[in-house]
Design a protein around this motif. Structure first.
Motif, PDB file in Angstrom:
ATOM      1  N   ASN A 234      -0.841  35.818   6.077  1.00  0.00           N
ATOM      2  CA  ASN A 234      -0.403  35.298   6.989  1.00  0.00           C
ATOM      3  C   ASN A 234       0.526  36.566   6.509  1.00  0.00           C
ATOM      4  OD1 ASN A 234       2.128  33.663   8.782  1.00  0.00           O
ATOM      5  ND2 ASN A 234      -0.010  33.954  10.334  1.00  0.00           N
ATOM      6  N   ILE A 235       1.515  36.677   5.460  1.00  0.00           N
ATOM      7  CA  ILE A 235       2.730  36.993   5.207  1.00  0.00           C
ATOM      8  C   ILE A 235       1.966  39.101   5.812  1.00  0.00           C
ATOM      9  CG2 ILE A 235       4.441  38.030   4.054  1.00  0.00           C
ATOM     10  CD1 ILE A 235       4.642  35.345   2.931  1.00  0.00           C
ATOM     11  N   CYS A 236       1.539  39.154   5.218  1.00  0.00           N
ATOM     12  CA  CYS A 236       0.547  40.812   5.089  1.00  0.00           C
ATOM     13  C   CYS A 236       0.388  41.210   6.705  1.00  0.00           C
ATOM     14  CB  CYS A 236      -0.540  41.097   3.940  1.00  0.00           C
ATOM     15  SG  CYS A 236       0.288  41.069   2.099  1.00  0.00           S
ATOM     16  N   LEU A 237      -0.121  40.052   7.385  1.00  0.00           N
ATOM     17  CA  LEU A 237      -0.575  40.616   8.600  1.00  0.00           C
ATOM     18  C   LEU A 237       0.426  40.913   9.048  1.00  0.00           C
ATOM     19  CD1 LEU A 237      -3.297  40.426  10.201  1.00  0.00           C
ATOM     20  CD2 LEU A 237      -2.955  38.741  11.043  1.00  0.00           C
ATOM     21  N   SER A 238       1.472  40.655   8.893  1.00  0.00           N
ATOM     22  CA  SER A 238       2.693  40.795   9.733  1.00  0.00           C
ATOM     23  C   SER A 238       2.438  40.846  11.432  1.00  0.00           C
ATOM     24  CB  SER A 238       2.753  42.232   9.497  1.00  0.00           C
ATOM     25  OG  SER A 238       3.367  42.290   7.464  1.00  0.00           O
ATOM     26  N   LEU A 239       2.668  39.620  11.821  1.00  0.00           N
ATOM     27  CA  LEU A 239       2.213  39.408  13.398  1.00  0.00           C
ATOM     28  C   LEU A 239       3.823  39.019  13.853  1.00  0.00           C
ATOM     29  CD1 LEU A 239      -1.448  38.671  14.000  1.00  0.00           C
ATOM     30  CD2 LEU A 239       0.080  41.028  14.403  1.00  0.00           C
ATOM     31  N   PRO A 240       5.110  39.320  14.845  1.00  0.00           N
ATOM     32  CA  PRO A 240       6.042  38.635  14.977  1.00  0.00           C
ATOM     33  C   PRO A 240       5.803  37.358  14.772  1.00  0.00           C
ATOM     34  CG  PRO A 240       5.421  41.098  16.215  1.00  0.00           C
ATOM     35  CD  PRO A 240       4.192  39.795  15.618  1.00  0.00           C
TER      36      PRO A 240
ATOM     37  N   ILE B 161       6.161  34.573   7.573  1.00  0.00           N
ATOM     38  CA  ILE B 161       7.207  35.146   7.791  1.00  0.00           C
ATOM     39  C   ILE B 161       8.574  34.274   7.901  1.00  0.00           C
ATOM     40  CG2 ILE B 161       7.871  36.900   8.503  1.00  0.00           C
ATOM     41  CD1 ILE B 161       5.060  37.933   9.038  1.00  0.00           C
ATOM     42  N   THR B 162       8.122  33.360   8.859  1.00  0.00           N
ATOM     43  CA  THR B 162       9.253  32.667   8.885  1.00  0.00           C
ATOM     44  C   THR B 162       9.921  32.314   7.937  1.00  0.00           C
ATOM     45  OG1 THR B 162       8.369  33.033  11.622  1.00  0.00           O
ATOM     46  CG2 THR B 162      10.796  30.956  11.179  1.00  0.00           C
ATOM     47  N   LEU B 163       9.519  31.163   7.528  1.00  0.00           N
ATOM     48  CA  LEU B 163       9.561  30.714   6.827  1.00  0.00           C
ATOM     49  C   LEU B 163      10.357  31.197   5.589  1.00  0.00           C
ATOM     50  CD1 LEU B 163       9.606  28.027   5.131  1.00  0.00           C
ATOM     51  CD2 LEU B 163       6.914  28.570   4.490  1.00  0.00           C
ATOM     52  N   THR B 164       9.416  31.914   4.949  1.00  0.00           N
ATOM     53  CA  THR B 164       9.968  32.802   3.748  1.00  0.00           C
ATOM     54  C   THR B 164      10.978  33.897   4.364  1.00  0.00           C
ATOM     55  OG1 THR B 164       8.801  34.528   4.240  1.00  0.00           O
ATOM     56  CG2 THR B 164       8.169  32.484   2.483  1.00  0.00           C
ATOM     57  N   VAL B 165      11.531  34.318   5.127  1.00  0.00           N
ATOM     58  CA  VAL B 165      12.707  35.283   5.851  1.00  0.00           C
ATOM     59  C   VAL B 165      14.228  33.594   5.797  1.00  0.00           C
ATOM     60  CG1 VAL B 165      13.895  36.400   6.873  1.00  0.00           C
ATOM     61  CG2 VAL B 165      11.582  36.795   6.646  1.00  0.00           C
ATOM     62  N   ALA B 166      13.692  32.680   6.398  1.00  0.00           N
ATOM     63  CA  ALA B 166      14.362  31.799   6.339  1.00  0.00           C
ATOM     64  C   ALA B 166      15.300  30.895   4.925  1.00  0.00           C
ATOM     65  CB  ALA B 166      14.434  30.505   7.377  1.00  0.00           C
ATOM     66  N   LEU B 167      14.184  30.803   4.108  1.00  0.00           N
ATOM     67  CA  LEU B 167      14.515  30.379   2.599  1.00  0.00           C
ATOM     68  C   LEU B 167      14.341  31.419   1.782  1.00  0.00           C
ATOM     69  CD1 LEU B 167      12.067  26.857   2.947  1.00  0.00           C
ATOM     70  CD2 LEU B 167      14.618  26.905   3.627  1.00  0.00           C
ATOM     71  N   GLU B 168      15.417  32.144   1.807  1.00  0.00           N
ATOM     72  CA  GLU B 168      15.645  33.895   1.542  1.00  0.00           C
ATOM     73  C   GLU B 168      15.216  33.811  -0.093  1.00  0.00           C
ATOM     74  OE1 GLU B 168      19.872  32.808   0.577  1.00  0.00           O
ATOM     75  OE2 GLU B 168      19.185  31.009   2.082  1.00  0.00           O
TER      76      GLU B 168
ATOM     77  N   PHE C  76      10.543  43.149   4.176  1.00  0.00           N
ATOM     78  CA  PHE C  76       9.158  43.222   4.414  1.00  0.00           C
ATOM     79  C   PHE C  76       8.021  43.691   5.620  1.00  0.00           C
ATOM     80  CE2 PHE C  76       4.918  41.927   3.802  1.00  0.00           C
ATOM     81  CZ  PHE C  76       4.562  42.771   2.895  1.00  0.00           C
ATOM     82  N   VAL C  77       8.860  43.155   6.466  1.00  0.00           N
ATOM     83  CA  VAL C  77       8.161  43.401   8.045  1.00  0.00           C
ATOM     84  C   VAL C  77       8.888  44.524   8.236  1.00  0.00           C
ATOM     85  CG1 VAL C  77       7.167  42.326   9.804  1.00  0.00           C
ATOM     86  CG2 VAL C  77       6.850  41.321   7.973  1.00  0.00           C
ATOM     87  N   THR C  78       8.257  45.940   8.946  1.00  0.00           N
ATOM     88  CA  THR C  78       9.222  46.723   9.660  1.00  0.00           C
ATOM     89  C   THR C  78       8.566  46.271  11.147  1.00  0.00           C
ATOM     90  OG1 THR C  78       7.453  47.880   9.126  1.00  0.00           O
ATOM     91  CG2 THR C  78       8.853  47.766   7.443  1.00  0.00           C
ATOM     92  N   GLY C  79       7.714  45.275  12.029  1.00  0.00           N
ATOM     93  CA  GLY C  79       7.249  46.211  13.408  1.00  0.00           C
ATOM     94  C   GLY C  79       6.299  45.167  13.249  1.00  0.00           C
ATOM     95  N   ASN C  80       5.306  45.020  14.491  1.00  0.00           N
ATOM     96  CA  ASN C  80       4.529  44.777  15.014  1.00  0.00           C
ATOM     97  C   ASN C  80       2.956  44.829  14.251  1.00  0.00           C
ATOM     98  OD1 ASN C  80       2.619  42.680  16.605  1.00  0.00           O
ATOM     99  ND2 ASN C  80       2.348  44.446  18.159  1.00  0.00           N
TER     100      ASN C  80
END
Length: 275
Positions: free
Chosen positions: A111-117, A122-129, A149-153
């Motif tokens: 899910n992280i590597c798919l890198s969809l908005p 991505i939400t979880l791991t960014v929010a928990l630093e 890590f995620v740079t765009g859609n």
């Protein structure tokens, strides 16, 4: 979906499979997205699940999550008693646009590597630093802040042959108070906007993470709780070209939701414990 261009599947790759990477390869973990659409450029799949990475390893330092950890495993995890923010693990699992059956195969790393908005991991791991450990094809590794890590859609910083190996969430983030808001057009639909805020116990700081409504995660940090105007100005300062547009919402709609939810979160964390 049948991938009729695939000519080879590597079932037992090397412990560091990036060394054998070649054009036309794809890493295979859960495969829930890989097999959902045509992949005309692919010729070979390399199965990472056979490498036997630990799904979750809790420790005094925090929580290590293997990239091949399934969403079902993450949702079933029993955290330590003082990890208050660990409730967000289940919250983010439930934000998937998928059935519980998909949870048995879909992976955190995928899910992280798919890198969809709208990717909830991505939400979880960014929010928990969190930080990500990435293996390079030459055998080296690097550690990347989840927020970078995620740079765009559908875009990220991975180079060809690189593998997301694990996610590390620090114990300090897991002990924080938290609040979240999520908007969808339908009850089980894709996130139009997903926001998580955390606060260090005994302080008035605020870390606000905005995702799904932006093409990449946006994290706003405050040393002390901002007032309504300061918070609104911080949301308004997000560059216009970062607001995402798709059938689930226009950039203006998502910007409006972010303003509204940010103020709700501010009031919630100011007035008392997050539910």
């Amino acid at each position: 979906m049948d991938l009729n261009t695939i000519t080879d599947i590597v079932r037992r790759p090397l412990d560091r499979p990036g060394a054998t990477w070649r054009e036309g390869d794809a890493w295979l973990a859960g495969g829930t997205w890989l097999f959902s659409a045509e992949q005309p450029d692919l010729r070979r799949l390399i199965d990472l699940t056979s490498l036997g990475w630990d799904s979750m390893v809790p420790s005094a330092a925090g929580l290590e999550i293997g990239a091949t950890c399934t969403i079902r495993e993450l949702n079933a995890f029993t955290p330590l008693s003082d990890w208050r923010a660990s409730a967000l693990l289940a919250t983010c699992c439930e934000a998937f646009l998928s059935s519980f059956k998909v949870w048995n195969a879909a992976t955190v790393g995928g899910n992280i590597c798919l890198s969809l908005p709208a990717g909830p991991m991505i939400t979880l791991t960014v929010a928990l630093e969190a930080t990500y450990t990435v293996w390079a094809a030459d055998g080296s590794e690097r550690v990347i802040d989840a927020a970078d890590f995620v740079t765009g859609n559908h875009e990220n910083v991975l180079d060809p042959g690189e593998i997301l190996r694990r996610v590390d969430i620090p114990v300090g983030a897991l002990r924080k108070r938290h609040a979240h808001r999520r908007f969808t057009l339908t009850e089980l639909g894709r996130s139009t906007l997903f926001m998580i805020a955390t606060q260090t116990p005994g302080t008035a700081d605020l870390l606000l993470t905005v995702t799904a409504g932006t093409t990449r995660p946006v994290r706003l940090a405050f040393d002390s709780m901002p007032d309504a105007e300061e918070l609104r100005q911080s949301i308004d300062a997000i560059p216009e070209d970062l607001w995402f547009s798709d059938p689930n919402g226009t950039p203006d709609h998502r910007h409006h939701l972010a303003r509204h939810f940010a103020e709700e979160i501010r009031v919630e964390l100011t007035e008392g414990e997050a539910p």
